[in-house]
Motif scaffolding. Structure first.
Motif: not given
Length: 302
Positions: A149-154, A175-179, A189-197, A221-229
């Motif tokens: 999941a994507i997260a913003f550090p405090v 996953i830190p937001r910057k990465q 690519k590794n067939n994993e699930a990625v969560g976006f708030f 992000g979610p729609a752009v990456i889904a369209r790309k991949t």
């Protein structure tokens, strides 16, 4: 001198949170939830700015559907939900891969399995609804070592480490937001699930779509990456039950079919995700995070 003072303040903030969490974990659940309710109400009465934002948002979303007194009650209930969610988060170390199912039921597990069976990973659109923090544990148990999941550090490093440890305790990896882009592409690519708030205001670089009757800036992000991949899009949330247990819903996968109009595709599939959220907001209005200034960014009028 300033940085030393900041570090000193950070250390004490962390110690107070950790001590309070230790005490919360020793309370019976019923008492802990009463404490969460009290904290939510205290926040409602003390933080005028957030109270006004929540009330204004409800007016935008529902117009005159609710009376002024009904809006106040929904606002209070929304703040109470946040208070309870905070206390539940501090009690996460009490949960493990077996006893979590005493607190959570899941509908749509087969949708997650079907999406991952395609071999392109899955992008999961998550809103700040019910106890959204619980989703990190649920997905960590449902698909061990395949959930991110994507997260913003405090800003407080000690507190950030503490919060991330709570979220990652069931195998989910943050996953830190910057990465976000690079690591998301690697995970898919590794067939994993990625969560976006992805339900909050995305600022000027977001895509503008209709949300609850008013233009809103939404994360691309979610729609752009889904369209790309070619990774399927899933919508998922946690619904708080009257007994403070939780019901997690996972929608059927949506497959992005690219057209020759990139912008239209992003708007269309982002809207599809937000329409699912709208349906739940109409059904459980007290469970969404109204205190966030959702419609702050508006399209420039020519």
């Amino acid at each position: 001198m300033h940085s030393e003072r900041g570090t000193w303040k950070d250390r004490w903030t962390y110690r107070i949170v950790a001590a309070f969490a230790w005490w919360c974990r020793r309370l019976p659940k019923k008492w802990a939830m009463q404490l969460g309710r009290g904290i939510g109400l205290l926040f409602y009465y003390l933080v005028k700015k957030r109270r006004e934002i929540a009330s204004d948002n409800l007016q935008i979303a529902f117009g005159d559907h609710f009376t002024a007194s009904q809006r106040i009650e929904i606002c209070k209930a929304s703040f109470i939900n946040v208070g309870k969610t905070c206390i539940e988060f501090l009690r996460f170390p009490k949960l493990n891969i077996k006893n979590i199912w005493n607190e959570v039921t899941v509908a749509g597990r087969e949708n997650l399995d079907a999406a991952l069976a395609e071999g392109k990973g899955a992008i999961v659109f998550l809103p700040h609804f019910g106890n959204w923090e619980l989703l990190s544990l649920v997905y960590g148990v449902l698909i061990p070592d395949r959930a991110k999941a994507i997260a913003f550090p405090v800003k407080n490093d000690l507190l950030n480490t503490y919060i991330w440890r709570h979220r990652e305790q069931m195998s989910l990896e943050l996953i830190p937001r910057k990465q976000a882009v690079r690591e998301t592409l690697r995970a898919l690519k590794n067939n994993e699930a990625v969560g976006f708030f992805a339900d909050q205001n995305a600022g000027p670089e977001g895509v503008f779509v209709d949300f609850l009757g008013k233009p809103a800036s939404a994360a691309r992000g979610p729609a752009v990456i889904a369209r790309k991949t070619g990774a399927p899009l899933l919508f998922s949330l946690s619904i708080r039950q009257p007994d403070d247990k939780h019901h997690v819903h996972i929608s059927a996968p949506i497959h992005v079919k690219p057209s020759d109009d990139f912008q239209r595709d992003i708007e269309f599939y982002t809207t599809q995700m937000l329409k699912q959220l709208e349906a739940y907001i109409h059904k459980y209005p007290e469970q969404w995070l109204w205190l966030h200034n959702r419609w702050k960014t508006q399209p420039h009028s020519d």
